[in-house]
Design a protein around this motif. Structure first.
Motif, mmCIF file in Angstrom:
data_model
loop_
_atom_site.group_PDB
_atom_site.id
_atom_site.type_symbol
_atom_site.label_atom_id
_atom_site.label_comp_id
_atom_site.label_asym_id
_atom_site.label_seq_id
_atom_site.Cartn_x
_atom_site.Cartn_y
_atom_site.Cartn_z
ATOM 1 N N VAL A 1 -11.539 -49.546 78.899
ATOM 2 C CA VAL A 1 -12.755 -49.931 78.198
ATOM 3 C C VAL A 1 -12.444 -50.390 76.771
ATOM 4 C CG1 VAL A 1 -14.376 -48.609 79.578
ATOM 5 C CG2 VAL A 1 -13.239 -47.499 77.698
ATOM 6 N N GLN A 2 -11.436 -49.786 76.191
ATOM 7 C CA GLN A 2 -11.075 -50.200 74.832
ATOM 8 C C GLN A 2 -10.559 -51.626 74.819
ATOM 9 O OE1 GLN A 2 -8.334 -47.092 73.790
ATOM 10 N NE2 GLN A 2 -9.929 -45.830 72.881
ATOM 11 N N MET A 3 -9.767 -51.945 75.825
ATOM 12 C CA MET A 3 -9.235 -53.307 75.904
ATOM 13 C C MET A 3 -10.355 -54.316 76.091
ATOM 14 S SD MET A 3 -5.779 -52.741 77.938
ATOM 15 C CE MET A 3 -6.002 -54.025 79.096
ATOM 16 N N ARG A 4 -11.295 -53.904 76.927
ATOM 17 C CA ARG A 4 -12.426 -54.777 77.179
ATOM 18 C C ARG A 4 -13.169 -55.059 75.862
ATOM 19 N NH1 ARG A 4 -15.276 -56.887 81.576
ATOM 20 N NH2 ARG A 4 -17.148 -57.798 80.706
ATOM 21 N N LEU A 5 -13.382 -54.006 75.121
ATOM 22 C CA LEU A 5 -14.096 -54.119 73.849
ATOM 23 C C LEU A 5 -13.325 -55.021 72.882
ATOM 24 C CD1 LEU A 5 -16.379 -53.212 72.038
ATOM 25 C CD2 LEU A 5 -15.089 -51.183 71.474
ATOM 26 N N LEU A 6 -12.006 -54.850 72.857
ATOM 27 C CA LEU A 6 -11.210 -55.665 71.940
ATOM 28 C C LEU A 6 -11.267 -57.130 72.334
ATOM 29 C CD1 LEU A 6 -8.162 -53.336 71.384
ATOM 30 C CD2 LEU A 6 -9.791 -54.090 69.678
ATOM 31 N N GLY B 1 -17.690 -44.844 69.265
ATOM 32 C CA GLY B 1 -18.068 -44.310 70.568
ATOM 33 C C GLY B 1 -16.952 -44.411 71.588
ATOM 34 N N TYR B 2 -16.120 -45.437 71.430
ATOM 35 C CA TYR B 2 -14.978 -45.592 72.339
ATOM 36 C C TYR B 2 -13.711 -45.035 71.703
ATOM 37 C CZ TYR B 2 -18.064 -48.372 75.198
ATOM 38 O OH TYR B 2 -19.099 -48.764 75.985
ATOM 39 N N SER B 3 -13.906 -44.189 70.730
ATOM 40 C CA SER B 3 -12.812 -43.607 69.926
ATOM 41 C C SER B 3 -11.724 -44.618 69.646
ATOM 42 C CB SER B 3 -12.253 -42.336 70.554
ATOM 43 O OG SER B 3 -12.402 -42.334 71.941
ATOM 44 N N LEU B 4 -12.152 -45.741 69.157
ATOM 45 C CA LEU B 4 -11.217 -46.809 68.845
ATOM 46 C C LEU B 4 -11.296 -47.064 67.340
ATOM 47 C CD1 LEU B 4 -9.331 -48.762 70.303
ATOM 48 C CD2 LEU B 4 -11.188 -50.377 70.399
ATOM 49 N N SER B 5 -10.144 -46.940 66.712
ATOM 50 C CA SER B 5 -10.095 -47.256 65.294
ATOM 51 C C SER B 5 -9.332 -48.560 65.177
ATOM 52 C CB SER B 5 -9.388 -46.123 64.560
ATOM 53 O OG SER B 5 -8.488 -46.645 63.627
ATOM 54 N N SER C 1 0.055 -45.189 65.965
ATOM 55 C CA SER C 1 1.509 -45.175 65.913
ATOM 56 C C SER C 1 2.074 -43.826 66.308
ATOM 57 C CB SER C 1 1.976 -45.550 64.518
ATOM 58 O OG SER C 1 1.463 -44.622 63.589
ATOM 59 N N ARG C 2 1.232 -42.804 66.325
ATOM 60 C CA ARG C 2 1.765 -41.480 66.637
ATOM 61 C C ARG C 2 1.735 -41.258 68.144
ATOM 62 N NH1 ARG C 2 -1.867 -41.408 62.956
ATOM 63 N NH2 ARG C 2 -1.175 -41.357 60.821
ATOM 64 N N GLY C 3 2.885 -41.176 68.708
ATOM 65 C CA GLY C 3 2.995 -40.836 70.127
ATOM 66 C C GLY C 3 2.383 -41.876 71.032
ATOM 67 N N THR C 4 2.134 -41.467 72.252
ATOM 68 C CA THR C 4 1.592 -42.408 73.210
ATOM 69 C C THR C 4 0.101 -42.536 72.996
ATOM 70 O OG1 THR C 4 1.447 -40.563 74.712
ATOM 71 C CG2 THR C 4 3.312 -42.052 74.996
ATOM 72 N N HIS C 5 -0.404 -43.665 73.418
ATOM 73 C CA HIS C 5 -1.818 -43.924 73.235
ATOM 74 C C HIS C 5 -2.632 -43.069 74.190
ATOM 75 C CE1 HIS C 5 -5.534 -45.890 72.589
ATOM 76 N NE2 HIS C 5 -5.612 -46.298 73.834
ATOM 77 N N ARG C 6 -3.657 -42.426 73.653
ATOM 78 C CA ARG C 6 -4.483 -41.596 74.502
ATOM 79 C C ARG C 6 -5.924 -42.005 74.319
ATOM 80 N NH1 ARG C 6 -1.363 -35.818 74.459
ATOM 81 N NH2 ARG C 6 0.265 -36.617 75.780
ATOM 82 N N GLY C 7 -6.431 -42.676 75.281
ATOM 83 C CA GLY C 7 -7.809 -43.079 75.182
ATOM 84 C C GLY C 7 -8.194 -43.829 76.436
ATOM 85 N N TRP C 8 -9.360 -44.370 76.400
ATOM 86 C CA TRP C 8 -9.857 -45.105 77.551
ATOM 87 C C TRP C 8 -9.402 -46.539 77.438
ATOM 88 C CZ3 TRP C 8 -12.561 -43.080 81.676
ATOM 89 C CH2 TRP C 8 -12.774 -41.692 81.595
ATOM 90 N N ALA C 9 -8.154 -46.732 77.821
ATOM 91 C CA ALA C 9 -7.532 -48.026 77.585
ATOM 92 C C ALA C 9 -8.333 -49.164 78.198
ATOM 93 C CB ALA C 9 -6.124 -48.007 78.139
#
Lengths: 171, 1096
Positions: B459-464, B438-442, B449-457
């Motif tokens: 919220v993703q960080m929070r989840l991690l 749901g947070y498009s986090l794999s 590794s491909r290019g710059t990170h594109r996502g909801w950093a």
């Protein structure tokens, strides 16, 4: 006025997100993030309509207890999401529309900047969040910086849901 | 009623609720074994009818929910099955009593009940009882299903009777008012005779009959009843029940439209047996006549039992759009009643399921949004978790993955809420993992590794962070380390400086107990967590395989060179091949590494952290060849710029080696970073050939090494340089020691030397190679004659000249030699020559002898020291700094022509000028060796030689040269040059003139006349000596032509008549033969004869 404004790329990652109460920015991140479900749904429903007749303004995406979330999508599928305080009853649909239009103009300016790489994060030059005029962003200076200016901290969970003990500092 | 059943779906309205419960002590395992078998009987075709009964089994059902059974009959517990263990007849009465007690709980609503007794054997079991079944044990009970079917049939009989009973109530009879628990008190004292009241009773009863019809499998009948009920209740504004009637209508319509069910798996199961497609099944459903409502058949004073009369009117079943409208309406009515919260909530859930099937996500989300706000009461923590989970599931169902993830995460947080005494970290972790999509986090770093990170950093960080924390509390530090590593690796760009510090600090705390590995971690759910190599700590920008140092670089023998030429293309160069980018990384590099030698790979790294980064155990990952990696530890300063790091290792075997990447240990996490996975790494190839081992020579010299490197244009790469500063003419011995420090024996060694030409026009004389191991270098610098300066100081005395030479040691041995490789060790020699002494001017003076002359050297001391100069056989001359003195040396003339003049092999090609220069040089050397002019600086104890080379003018040279024609005059057989020959007066003196021809041509014939004279020592030469000297024979001599190297002589005699000193002047006759030759060739010694008294 809006409490949070976000510009979201075609691929649904944030290009710009800034909220007025900076102390609980993460809440708005969640709010805008979840609103994308509705945006997607609205866009897919709209897909059948002819392109030139398409309305960019998506209207109210969803209300929460305290806020209303509005959406707007450009023809290039860049989304604008605005969160307004639901207690602010003075805010009419027309004003929301005009705010979105201004936002769209600002975004177009950013795109016109030859130094801006499409897809990079946008940085606003104005110390906008605290200003009363927010979210009318006057000048947007994009940078190639990967980091956002003020990044969200570890606020409590949105909607008053129970929150985790603050990571890192707790251990 | 306060406990919602979130799993409900519309088709549950047609089910009969049966509660299965254990009585006494029954093991959970056994209970669920039987429960499972019982619940498999969920669908029964009623005997002699096309109708189908659906059963819903519950092993838990709150009795208070049962009280709402009149409102919606599917909430009513109509059957009870109790399961019990009973092993002795003695316990039987007690067990049976318990069964009755259990029955009491749902007693008011039960149609029938059963007791299954396990374990009891004996006479009690013989009794034929319908409500009790005995089984010897849990294995031996095949008849359970059959029993259940019988039981359901009995339920059906009751249901059917009730349905008929209610439906056929005579219009005259008073219809009881059905009500929900919280209404009861509201109706006290109400006028039961009013039309309003009656209508209400009728409406509610119609609705109830509709429910019963639905349960009894009479779908179309139920629709009719619901429709009528809606009409009735709407007219009396009985909103709660109107809502229920509308919902009933919806449920029946949903069942009609979606025979596959809306509840997911459970729904689908119902039609397993049916191979008919949904549409067809719909058409041929039991009792599915086209039943249409006839408004006229609705009488206000009663219920017409004959629904068949209504056939032929509008279709009763709601359209899919209408279903949603009616659900909305129903829910809006429910929402008027605070006590109906559960009903409203469940209706929402049911509507959402229907909308999910209709793929109307937007509408569904509105229903869900409404469901979120329904406030039931103070929920227990468990109920909250359940509620958030179900919301998440429903959002997932309608394709709102983000919203779903949001609620799942909230549910996860709820699992470990501070108010919970035993936080469920495991459940929390599991739920958090489920939110990742749901947070498009794999959790695979490769996806980042491909290019710059594109996502909801954010919220993703929070989840991690939450994953890290949950896994730690779960007691799985390996997971925490993995998640934290992942956070650091993928979110580095988004972490503030303080966060970077915090994250690394906690990572280090974790890894000191549980180091991070490169292994796959298996999650509790089964999926695996891929390893997280720290490719950003440090960031590697360039990887370059380094060639061996020049002295160790293997080279291929020339004879084998031809094999190396690529035969792939007929073109020497093709841009198409050169620009083949795809192969760039795996391109073979054109140098070789040597087995057993330390090989280096240079990495350009930088530290993105705001603090010093310690990288331990950094080494190379290679394939193809056994490689002994020698790991390094490094410490990179904060936010360093590009920083070169050299990783080394020793190849142990030969072949092609590929550098695949490197490994590190950072913050206690082991990482294997493969170059293929690194973005933005520049590499000029990573495959290199390892050739067999070669010996390794180490060079040491008697002179200290210098950092001074030779001119870049020298072409060779010099490993060792020796630098020495000498005075012009000074000699220096250099001892070079070569040591084989490798493991292979040295088999061949070839030494060559090469002088580098310098622009100064300096030449070096003497660079002989005495032995391979002992080399004497005698550099000698000649400077052009410096014009004698007016002020006495020679021009530019500080001007130093440099000269450079290279000694090459080509060696080989061992297996590398067999493969045709050798190594080249070069020693660079750098000599700085300071001027010592100059000959500012060289002149000659003839000596008394024609075979000698005086050489006058003006010597200038250009050093700052006092020095002495000596020539062979001469006295030392002392020169002060900057002083110039003349030195006169008497030298024998030189016969330069005896030198090998222009040897055949070069004489033909070299131009005359070069030839002349070489000749000059050879003459200079000859003169130098004759003169042997030495200087010595006593204060420095340094000595050297001085050379006249290049200073000799043509004139001087001519003076110094012996004429090719050597004339010897012999008086009385004695050669006479400068000494006076003695003779007696009156005795004839024999005079012999001898010519030796050293020239390459024949000369002569010559005629020469001897003229005696007396020198008066006052400038007057008296030739008038006819009286004093008499010739015996002619005074003129003749010489025949003389062949080269030939000799000729002519003889004559003189008679001195008086004593005295006489000189003989021999002169040539002017003729054509003598004119061709230079006059200097006819330089005869003057003959001095002293005539003495005869008697003396």
């Amino acid at each position: 006025m809006a409490v949070c404004v976000a510009v979201i790329a075609k691929e649904n990652y944030p290009l710009y997100i800034r909220s007025a109460p900076t102390e609980n920015e993460l809440k708005f991140h969640y709010m805008v993030h979840t609103s994308l479900d509705v945006v997607d749904e609205k866009i897919s429903a709209m897909g059948k309509a002819l392109v030139d007749q398409r309305e960019l303004y998506l209207g109210l995406l969803y209300p929460t207890e305290d806020y209303k979330v509005y959406g707007y999508v450009t023809n290039s599928k860049v989304k604008f999401v605005m969160v307004v305080d639901s207690s602010n009853t003075a805010l009419r649909d027309n004003e929301i529309r005009s705010m979105f239009r201004k936002l769209h103009n600002s975004y177009t300016d950013v795109m016109c900047n030859p130094f801006y790489n499409p897809g990079d994060r946008i940085q606003s030059s104005g110390s906008d969040a605290a200003e009363p005029g927010f979210p009318v962003i006057t000048t947007w200076i994009p940078t190639c910086e990967k980091r956002m200016g003020g990044r969200p901290g570890h606020g409590p969970c949105p909607l008053g849901f129970p929150r985790m003990p603050r990571p890192l500092t707790a251990w | 009623m306060s406990v919602p059943d979130y799993m409900q779906c519309a088709e549950d309205h047609q089910t009969l609720l049966v509660v299965v419960q254990p009585v006494g002590i029954v093991s959970e395992e056994n209970f669920f074994r039987i429960y499972k078998r019982i619940s498999s009987v969920s669908q029964i075709s009623v005997r002699d009818s096309q109708r189908v009964l659906y059963i819903r089994y519950r092993h838990h059902y709150p009795p208070e929910n049962n009280e709402w059974g009149d409102f919606q009959t599917h909430r009513k517990v109509v059957g009870l099955i109790t399961i019990t263990d009973c092993f002795s007849a003695k316990d039987w009465p007690q067990t049976f009593e318990k069964f009755h007690v259990q029955k009491e709980i749902y007693g008011s609503t039960l149609y029938d009940s059963r007791l299954f007794v396990f374990g009891l054997q004996g006479e009690i079991t013989e009794q034929p009882r319908t409500d009790v079944a005995f089984y010897p044990n849990y294995e031996d009970c095949e008849a359970v299903e059959k029993r259940i079917e019988d039981f359901i049939e009995s339920l059906f009989i009751v249901l059917e009777s009730k349905r008929l009973d209610r439906a056929t109530d005579k219009s005259g009879d008073k219809i009881p008012l059905l009500c929900v628990p919280f209404e009861k008190k509201d109706f006290v004292g109400l006028d039961t005779d009013s039309r309003h009241y009656k209508k209400r009773c009728q409406g509610r009863m119609r609705k109830h009959v509709g429910d019963l019809c639905l349960q009894a499998g009479m779908l179309q009948d139920s629709l009719v009843h619901y429709h009528m009920s809606v009409e009735l209740l709407r007219s009396v504004n009985d909103f709660l029940w109107l809502g229920a009637a509308l919902e009933g209508l919806c449920s029946a319509s949903v069942i009609c439209h979606y025979p596959g069910g809306t509840g997911g798996k459970t729904g689908a199961r119902r039609f397993q047996g049916s191979s008919l497609p949904a549409e067809a099944a719909n058409r041929h459903r039991p009792g599915a006549q086209e039943v249409l409502i006839d408004p006229g058949a609705l009488t206000t004073n009663g219920i017409n039992p004959d629904t068949s009369a209504e056939i032929g009117r509008a279709k009763n079943c709601l359209s899919p759009e209408d279903i949603i409208d009616k659900y909305k309406e129903a829910i809006s009515y429910y929402s008027k009643y605070k006590n109906a919260g559960v009903i409203e909530l469940e209706a929402c859930v049911k509507a959402v399921r229907v909308l999910a099937i209709q793929k109307r996500s937007m509408d569904a989300s509105e229903f869900l949004q409404n469901a979120v706000y329904i406030n039931l009461r103070q929920l227990s923590e468990e109920e909250k978790i359940q509620r958030y989970s179900i919301l998440s599931e429903l959002y997932e169902l309608i394709g709102f993955h983000r919203k779903s993830a949001f609620f799942k995460r909230v549910a996860a947080m709820q699992c470990v809420a501070p108010s919970i005494s035993e936080p469920g970290w495991r459940a929390c972790y599991k739920l958090l993992l489920e939110t990742l999509p749901g947070y498009s986090l794999s959790l695979d770093p490769k996806d980042f590794s491909r290019g710059t990170h594109r996502g909801w950093a954010a919220v993703q960080m929070r989840l991690l962070h939450e994953l890290v924390y949950a896994s730690r509390r779960m007691g799985n530090p390996a997971l925490s380390v993995r998640h934290l590593s992942f956070l650091l690796q993928t979110m580095l760009d988004f972490l503030s400086d303080q966060e970077k510090k915090d994250v690394t600090q906690s990572l280090e705390n974790y890894t000191c107990k549980c180091p991070g590995t490169m292994e796959l971690l298996t999650l509790p759910g089964g999926p695996t967590l891929p390893p997280v190599p720290f490719t950003k700590l440090p960031i590697v920008r360039r990887v370059k395989l380094l060639n061996l140092p020049a002295s160790l670089r293997p080279q291929k023998m020339k004879s084998l060179l031809g094999q190396n030429v690529s035969t792939k293309s007929p073109f020497i160069y093709s841009p198409i091949i050169a620009h083949n980018r795809g192969e760039e990384r795996n391109k073979k590099i054109d140098f070789q590494w040597v087995q057993g030698d330390v090989c280096e790979v240079q990495l350009m790294v930088y530290n993105p952290m705001p603090f010093e980064l310690r990288v331990e155990n950094m080494g190379l990952l290679t394939s193809g060849v056994d490689f002994e990696s020698l790991p390094a530890a490094l410490s990179l300063p904060a936010e360093s710029g590009l920083y070169p790091v050299t990783l080394v290792g020793v190849p142990q075997t030969t072949g092609m080696i590929t550098v695949n990447g490197y490994h590190t240990t950072v913050f206690g996490v082991f990482s294997d970073c493969l170059l293929d996975n690194l973005p933005g790494v520049k590499t000029s190839g990573s495959t290199v050939e390892v050739i067999p081992a070669l010996p390794r020579l180490q060079i040491s010299t008697s002179l200290p090494r210098s950092a001074h490197s030779l001119q870049p244009s020298s072409g060779d790469e010099i490993s060792t340089n020796v630098s020495v500063q000498l005075y012009n003419g000074e000699a220096q011995q250099l001892v070079i020691q070569l040591e084989n420090i490798g493991t292979e024996p040295l088999e061949t060694l070839e030494v060559t030397s090469r002088l580098l030409t310098t622009k100064d026009g300096i030449s070096v004389s003497g660079f002989p190679l005495c032995s391979p191991f002992r080399q004497v270098v005698r550099p000698r610098v000649e400077s052009k004659p410096v014009n004698a300066p007016e002020g006495g100081k020679p021009g530019d005395p500080s001007h130093m000249k440099t000269l450079e030479a290279i000694l090459n040691f080509k060696y080989s041995g061992g297996p590398g030699h067999a493969e045709g490789y050798y190594r080249n060790l070069s020693l660079g020699l750098h000599v700085e020559a300071e001027p010592s002494v100059f000959f500012t001017r060289v002149t000659t003076l003839p000596a008394t002898s024609t075979r000698q002359c005086h050489l006058l050297l003006d010597i200038f001391n250009s050093t700052e020291h006092e020095l002495t100069v000596s020539a062979r056989g001469n006295e030392e001359l002392i020169l002060h700094a900057g002083e110039c003195q003349r030195m006169a040396i008497q030298v024998d003339k030189f016969s330069f022509e005896s030198f090998p003049e222009s040897p055949g092999e070069k004489g033909q090609l070299a131009n005359p000028k070069q030839l002349e220069e070489e000749r000059q040089e050879a003459r200079g050397l000859e003169i130098d060796s004759k003169l042997d002019v030495h200087w010595r600086i006593p204060s420095l104890k340094r000595t050297g030689e001085a050379s006249v080379e290049g200073l000799l003018s043509q004139l001087v040279l001519e003076h110094l040269q012996l004429a090719p024609l050597q004339w010897d005059v012999l008086v009385d057989g004695q050669p006479c040059d400068c000494e006076a020959a003695a003779c007696r007066v009156g005795d004839p003196v024999r005079l012999e003139v001898r010519l030796t021809n050293q020239s390459p041509r024949s000369v002569g014939p010559f005629a020469l006349t001897v003229a005696p004279f007396q020198d008066h020592q006052n400038g007057v030469h008296n030739y008038d000596l006819h009286d004093a000297v008499s010739f015996v024979g002619s005074s003129t001599f003749y010489l025949d032509a003389v062949q080269p190297s030939g000799q000729s002589a002519c003889l004559g005699a003189l008679l001195f008549l008086y004593t005295g000193d006489f000189f003989l002047h021999i002169h040539f006759h002017q003729d054509s033969a003598s004119k061709e030759l230079p006059p200097s060739w006819f330089c005869l010694p003057s003959v001095h004869v002293r005539a003495l008294d005869a008697q003396a």
